[in-house]
Design an enzyme around this catalytic site. Structure first.
Site, mmCIF file in Angstrom:
data_model
loop_
_atom_site.group_PDB
_atom_site.id
_atom_site.type_symbol
_atom_site.label_atom_id
_atom_site.label_comp_id
_atom_site.label_asym_id
_atom_site.label_seq_id
_atom_site.Cartn_x
_atom_site.Cartn_y
_atom_site.Cartn_z
ATOM 1 N N LYS A 235 0.888 -1.181 0.000
ATOM 2 C CA LYS A 235 0.000 0.000 0.000
ATOM 3 C C LYS A 235 0.914 1.216 0.000
ATOM 4 O O LYS A 235 1.564 1.527 0.984
ATOM 5 C CB LYS A 235 -0.892 -0.023 1.248
ATOM 6 C CG LYS A 235 -2.204 0.740 1.106
ATOM 7 C CD LYS A 235 -2.069 2.237 0.914
ATOM 8 C CE LYS A 235 -1.965 2.982 2.227
ATOM 9 N NZ LYS A 235 -1.783 4.468 1.983
ATOM 10 N N GLU B 265 7.730 -0.177 12.718
ATOM 11 C CA GLU B 265 8.791 0.827 12.848
ATOM 12 C C GLU B 265 8.078 2.169 12.957
ATOM 13 O O GLU B 265 7.510 2.649 11.985
ATOM 14 C CB GLU B 265 9.700 0.722 11.620
ATOM 15 C CG GLU B 265 11.053 1.325 11.849
ATOM 16 C CD GLU B 265 11.074 2.761 11.438
ATOM 17 O OE1 GLU B 265 10.778 3.606 12.298
ATOM 18 O OE2 GLU B 265 11.362 3.022 10.265
HETATM 19 P P1 NAP Z 1 0.638 7.315 9.211
HETATM 20 O O1 NAP Z 1 -0.796 7.626 9.413
HETATM 21 O O2 NAP Z 1 1.271 6.415 10.176
HETATM 22 O O3 NAP Z 1 0.785 6.760 7.712
HETATM 23 C C1 NAP Z 1 1.700 5.773 7.286
HETATM 24 C C2 NAP Z 1 1.013 4.814 6.328
HETATM 25 O O4 NAP Z 1 -0.078 4.139 6.988
HETATM 26 C C3 NAP Z 1 0.391 5.495 5.123
HETATM 27 O O5 NAP Z 1 0.503 4.646 4.005
HETATM 28 C C4 NAP Z 1 -1.039 5.635 5.570
HETATM 29 O O6 NAP Z 1 -1.948 5.848 4.526
HETATM 30 C C5 NAP Z 1 -1.280 4.324 6.261
HETATM 31 N N1 NAP Z 1 -2.421 4.312 7.180
HETATM 32 C C6 NAP Z 1 -3.005 5.360 7.815
HETATM 33 N N2 NAP Z 1 -4.033 4.938 8.588
HETATM 34 C C7 NAP Z 1 -4.110 3.600 8.443
HETATM 35 C C8 NAP Z 1 -4.946 2.579 8.993
HETATM 36 N N3 NAP Z 1 -5.928 2.856 9.866
HETATM 37 N N4 NAP Z 1 -4.725 1.298 8.637
HETATM 38 C C9 NAP Z 1 -3.733 0.976 7.785
HETATM 39 N N5 NAP Z 1 -2.920 1.897 7.220
HETATM 40 C C10 NAP Z 1 -3.092 3.193 7.548
HETATM 41 O O7 NAP Z 1 1.487 8.634 9.181
HETATM 42 P P2 NAP Z 1 1.094 10.042 8.525
HETATM 43 O O8 NAP Z 1 -0.333 10.375 8.794
HETATM 44 O O9 NAP Z 1 1.491 10.020 7.124
HETATM 45 O O10 NAP Z 1 2.047 11.008 9.364
HETATM 46 C C11 NAP Z 1 1.725 11.350 10.707
HETATM 47 C C12 NAP Z 1 2.948 11.317 11.575
HETATM 48 O O11 NAP Z 1 3.502 10.002 11.574
HETATM 49 C C13 NAP Z 1 4.093 12.180 11.143
HETATM 50 O O12 NAP Z 1 3.973 13.492 11.575
HETATM 51 C C14 NAP Z 1 5.259 11.506 11.787
HETATM 52 O O13 NAP Z 1 5.409 11.912 13.106
HETATM 53 C C15 NAP Z 1 4.886 10.057 11.737
HETATM 54 N N6 NAP Z 1 5.539 9.344 10.624
HETATM 55 C C16 NAP Z 1 6.588 8.571 10.920
HETATM 56 C C17 NAP Z 1 7.246 7.881 9.913
HETATM 57 C C18 NAP Z 1 8.406 7.022 10.209
HETATM 58 O O14 NAP Z 1 9.224 6.777 9.339
HETATM 59 N N7 NAP Z 1 8.533 6.502 11.385
HETATM 60 C C19 NAP Z 1 6.842 8.004 8.597
HETATM 61 C C20 NAP Z 1 5.735 8.805 8.307
HETATM 62 C C21 NAP Z 1 5.098 9.455 9.349
HETATM 63 P P3 NAP Z 1 -2.106 7.325 3.891
HETATM 64 O O15 NAP Z 1 -1.096 7.354 2.807
HETATM 65 O O16 NAP Z 1 -3.477 7.409 3.386
HETATM 66 O O17 NAP Z 1 -1.843 8.324 4.977
#
Ligand code: NAP
Ligand code: MG
Length: 485
Positions: A179, A254
């Protein structure tokens, strides 16, 4: 030879076909301009079903799992070769959709290719053990692929994060359903093409974009997957692991960090500044293992602050596409939402009594920019010291003695990485032993590579990515005992 052909619309890749999405389309923005760039097919639960079914069929056909591993390894490596052969076009598109400088896109694609090389090379090196049970038995273990590996990808390094899990999964004979992130899914077209060019049959690699709450949730809760590999935020990780637990499906999580570097009074400051440049301003600080806290000995805090402010102010911030060469520059953040969230956190830090030494404001331009930011006078109770900003924002704290520095570093819900800068080997080793993180950097932030295991203590997650160790996420052990008649 021009390899870049921009499209106005990008499709998903399921069972060897490029297909539309059941949830219509997502508009992908260019963070460097703030304007729409292209559309991407958006998957619904039925699309995820079709992809999982294709991956299951492919797995059960044995076409990958029954191969002699050297052949599978060569195919995995060929994916990386394809990316490198097309690097100019892919880097161009990655910069347009993700906002990073062109040279950083090149670094990311080279990093992605490196995963295919590293894990491709290891495909034929996984060997079981023979276990002595006396003269009446032969007993041995074999490693079998788990089956269908579901992988949910964040937007900060869309290609590199995909490569990390996909390469290890394919090398061990699994099939994958990926995804991709809704904010920058476009370059995944090239991963699909690379897999085809490398000879992976329909169903071995499936790549779908869709919104997390629909496509991501459907994938992590799917009863016919065999594992979930996730990188992203803690709340989403908890939701995914909870869904997977209903089907007794294991996860690798992670989940980011709030990682601290301890700077001792005897640290080499030229070396430190180089690490700060990479540690918090590479990819505009949107890195799970970013150096987001600097815990500095009070005797050198003034000088360190001055030098880091000078570094931050030396970086030219603007559209990544105008920044082809490595140098003192930084691109946009991924979205207006992420940028505004970071600006809000800086504003609250100021209110809480911290000193915004530089930055903290969004330049008066259309793209999603944030000036490189340094916050001094941070204390461990402040939100800015505890919550992940995921932007180019460094928090400086001070300490008086080593125990205090370690206590401050460990005062976090997270435990992804940590670091120490000192010329004293004993001090470096004491700190390394006591820091509660999955990885410790001594005198160079990000010391390590594709070869070194990476993953978190505490709420930074569980399981390890990268390195030899990560291969074991993708296999299960079977023991076979033979009674000799
Ligand atoms: P996120 O919500 O954790 O998104 C990461 C992935 O998970 C995306 O592909 C997202 O889809 C998907 N996702 C979201 N909700 C889901 C659910 N209920 N079930 C399954 N998959 C789901 O992160 P974000 O909203 O992009 O960012 C928010 C915060 O997360 C950032 O500010 C940062 O602090 C943290 N973050 C951390 C990392 C890391 O490398 N550790 C990477 C990104 C973000 P979508 O593409 O539709 O959002
Ligand atoms: Mg999101």
């Amino acid at each position: 030879m021009p390899t870049f052909e921009p499209h106005s619309y990008y499709q998903n890749y399921v069972d060897g076909q490029f297909v539309d999405g059941g949830a219509d389309r997502i508009v992908v923005d260019n963070p460097g301009t703030g304007a729409p760039l292209a559309e991407q097919a958006s998957a619904n639960a039925a699309d995820i079903d079709a992809a999982v079914a294709a991956a299951r069929r492919c797995h059960e056909s044995g076409v990958l799992s029954a191969m002699r591993p050297v052949g599978r390894g060569r195919m995995v490596r060929a994916i990386g070769d394809y990316l490198l052969a097309n690097i100019d076009g892919i880097a161009h598109l990655l910069t347009l959709e993700a906002g990073k400088p062109l040279w950083e896109s090149v670094v990311e694609i080279e990093g992605a290719a490196r995963y295919f090389e590293y894990y491709g090379n290891q495909a034929e090196t996984l060997e079981g053990r023979s276990i002595p049970l006396g003269k009446d038995y032969y007993d041995f273990t074999t490693y079998e692929p788990r089956g269908v590996s579901a992988q949910i990808i964040p937007w900060n390094y869309p290609l590199e994060m995909t490569a990390r899990g996909m390469a290890a999964a394919l090398a061990t004979g699994n099939t994958v359903v990926i995804k991709s992130p809704e904010l920058d899914p476009l370059t995944h077209l090239y991963i699909a093409r690379a897999a085809e060019a490398a000879g992976f049959p329909p169903g071995a690699v499936n790549i779908l974009c869709g919104v997390g709450s629909e496509a991501g949730a459907a994938l992590s809760a799917h009863p016919d997957i065999d594992q979930v590999v996730f990188t992203g935020s803690v709340p989403t990780g908890v939701a995914i692991a909870t869904a997977a637990a209903q089907n007794v499906v294991p996860c690798v999580l992670e989940l980011g960090g709030k990682s601290a570097a301890i700077v001792c009074a005897d640290a080499d400051l030229d070396n430190l500044i180089d690490s700060v440049r990479w540690g918090i301003y590479f990819n505009a600080g949107q890195v799970c293992s970013a150096m987001s806290r600097l815990i500095v000995h009070e005797s050198i805090a003034g000088e360190v602050r001055e030098r880091i402010v000078a570094l931050a102010e030396s970086l030219s911030v603007g559209p990544g596409i105008d920044r082809p060469e490595f140098g003192a520059n930084m691109g946009a953040m991924i979205s207006k939402g992420q940028r505004d969230r970071a600006v809000g956190m800086v504003a609250r830090a100021r209110k809480a009594g911290a000193d915004i030494a530089t930055g903290g404001v969004a330049p008066d331009e259309a793209g999603f920019f944030l000036a490189p930011t340094v916050i001094a006078g941070v204390t461990r109770d402040m939100e800015i010291a505890r919550s992940e900003v995921f932007g180019p924002v460094l928090s400086m704290l001070t300490y008086q003695d080593e125990s205090e520095a370690i206590a401050v570093a460990n005062d976090s819900d997270y435990g992804l990485v940590g670091g120490v800068f000192t010329r004293d080997i004993d001090g470096a080793m004491r700190v390394s032993q006591r820091i509660r993180t999955g990885q410790v950097f001594v005198n160079e932030w990000y010391a390590g590579g594709v070869e070194t295991p990476f993953g978190g203590y505490k709420k930074s997650g569980y399981g390890r990515e990268k390195g030899r160790e990560a291969l074991m996420n993708y296999v299960q052990t079977k023991n076979i005992g033979i009674r000799i008649g």
